[in-house]
Motif scaffolding. Sequence first.
Motif, PDB file in Angstrom:
ATOM      1  N   TYR A 200      -2.483  11.844   1.595  1.00  0.00           N
ATOM      2  CA  TYR A 200      -4.175  11.644   0.365  1.00  0.00           C
ATOM      3  C   TYR A 200      -4.680  13.107   0.262  1.00  0.00           C
ATOM      4  CZ  TYR A 200      -4.267   6.729   1.679  1.00  0.00           C
ATOM      5  OH  TYR A 200      -4.119   5.251   1.956  1.00  0.00           O
ATOM      6  N   LEU A 201      -4.151  13.820   1.531  1.00  0.00           N
ATOM      7  CA  LEU A 201      -4.528  14.906   0.871  1.00  0.00           C
ATOM      8  C   LEU A 201      -3.979  15.410  -0.742  1.00  0.00           C
ATOM      9  CD1 LEU A 201      -5.711  16.190   4.625  1.00  0.00           C
ATOM     10  CD2 LEU A 201      -7.403  15.544   2.831  1.00  0.00           C
ATOM     11  N   TYR A 202      -2.902  15.811  -0.230  1.00  0.00           N
ATOM     12  CA  TYR A 202      -2.127  16.264  -1.284  1.00  0.00           C
ATOM     13  C   TYR A 202      -2.645  14.913  -2.747  1.00  0.00           C
ATOM     14  CZ  TYR A 202       2.098  17.104  -4.362  1.00  0.00           C
ATOM     15  OH  TYR A 202       2.863  18.018  -5.230  1.00  0.00           O
ATOM     16  N   PHE A 203      -2.690  14.147  -2.882  1.00  0.00           N
ATOM     17  CA  PHE A 203      -3.297  13.313  -3.813  1.00  0.00           C
ATOM     18  C   PHE A 203      -4.487  14.013  -4.181  1.00  0.00           C
ATOM     19  CE2 PHE A 203      -4.450   9.965  -5.792  1.00  0.00           C
ATOM     20  CZ  PHE A 203      -3.689   9.723  -7.091  1.00  0.00           C
ATOM     21  N   ALA A 204      -5.237  14.240  -3.520  1.00  0.00           N
ATOM     22  CA  ALA A 204      -6.376  14.168  -3.923  1.00  0.00           C
ATOM     23  C   ALA A 204      -6.547  15.879  -4.287  1.00  0.00           C
ATOM     24  CB  ALA A 204      -7.500  14.342  -2.106  1.00  0.00           C
ATOM     25  N   ALA A 205      -5.741  17.402  -3.647  1.00  0.00           N
ATOM     26  CA  ALA A 205      -5.809  18.124  -4.231  1.00  0.00           C
ATOM     27  C   ALA A 205      -5.107  18.231  -5.248  1.00  0.00           C
ATOM     28  CB  ALA A 205      -5.098  18.946  -3.743  1.00  0.00           C
ATOM     29  N   THR A 206      -4.308  17.248  -5.686  1.00  0.00           N
ATOM     30  CA  THR A 206      -3.446  17.247  -6.800  1.00  0.00           C
ATOM     31  C   THR A 206      -5.120  17.164  -8.106  1.00  0.00           C
ATOM     32  OG1 THR A 206      -2.247  17.532  -6.139  1.00  0.00           O
ATOM     33  CG2 THR A 206      -1.604  16.508  -8.544  1.00  0.00           C
ATOM     34  N   GLY A 207      -5.215  15.947  -7.822  1.00  0.00           N
ATOM     35  CA  GLY A 207      -6.244  15.339  -8.785  1.00  0.00           C
ATOM     36  C   GLY A 207      -6.961  16.504  -8.905  1.00  0.00           C
ATOM     37  N   VAL A 208      -7.868  17.215  -8.031  1.00  0.00           N
ATOM     38  CA  VAL A 208      -8.707  18.452  -8.153  1.00  0.00           C
ATOM     39  C   VAL A 208      -8.207  19.470  -9.528  1.00  0.00           C
ATOM     40  CG1 VAL A 208     -10.873  20.482  -6.697  1.00  0.00           C
ATOM     41  CG2 VAL A 208     -10.037  17.868  -5.772  1.00  0.00           C
ATOM     42  N   LEU A 209      -6.742  19.900  -8.512  1.00  0.00           N
ATOM     43  CA  LEU A 209      -6.577  20.925  -9.517  1.00  0.00           C
ATOM     44  C   LEU A 209      -6.071  20.343 -10.934  1.00  0.00           C
ATOM     45  CD1 LEU A 209      -3.860  22.985  -8.179  1.00  0.00           C
ATOM     46  CD2 LEU A 209      -3.337  21.856 -10.459  1.00  0.00           C
ATOM     47  N   VAL A 210      -5.913  19.510 -11.100  1.00  0.00           N
ATOM     48  CA  VAL A 210      -5.511  18.495 -12.454  1.00  0.00           C
ATOM     49  C   VAL A 210      -6.809  18.376 -12.949  1.00  0.00           C
ATOM     50  CG1 VAL A 210      -4.881  16.785 -13.755  1.00  0.00           C
ATOM     51  CG2 VAL A 210      -3.476  17.319 -12.160  1.00  0.00           C
ATOM     52  N   LEU A 211      -7.328  17.911 -12.611  1.00  0.00           N
ATOM     53  CA  LEU A 211      -9.306  17.926 -13.667  1.00  0.00           C
ATOM     54  C   LEU A 211      -9.396  19.175 -13.193  1.00  0.00           C
ATOM     55  CD1 LEU A 211     -11.247  15.855 -13.767  1.00  0.00           C
ATOM     56  CD2 LEU A 211     -12.253  15.790 -11.576  1.00  0.00           C
ATOM     57  N   SER A 212      -9.856  20.652 -12.559  1.00  0.00           N
ATOM     58  CA  SER A 212      -9.989  21.348 -13.040  1.00  0.00           C
ATOM     59  C   SER A 212      -9.098  22.276 -14.204  1.00  0.00           C
ATOM     60  CB  SER A 212      -9.881  22.653 -11.467  1.00  0.00           C
ATOM     61  OG  SER A 212      -9.040  22.383 -11.440  1.00  0.00           O
TER      62      SER A 212
END
Length: 93
Positions: free
Chosen positions: A6-18
């Motif tokens: 879940y943390l990996y998925f969230a971190a990926t989402g933040v990276l993609v969004l930014s």
Amino acid sequence: MLVVEYLYFAATGVLVLSGMTMVGMAIKAYLQTTRRSMIHISLGFSLIAAAAIATAISAFINDFTGVRSLLLVNNGIASLGFIFVVYSLIIYD
């Protein structure tokens, strides 16, 4: 699913969004200034975001097997993206 996934998925989402925010800002700057460096920086951040998306999708589809291959592809695409970002800073007029 494990907490780390879940943390990996969230971190990926933040990276993609930014990353996509930077792409949007660079495109907007290009439309206002017509500086070629803005095209290169948007390409760079697009590649960085694409590397994150592709790695995350591949990792979950393959149940996190073949991690070395995933990391190699991720680092290769992300490195190419960073090369475009650095190039945009070098050619900035």
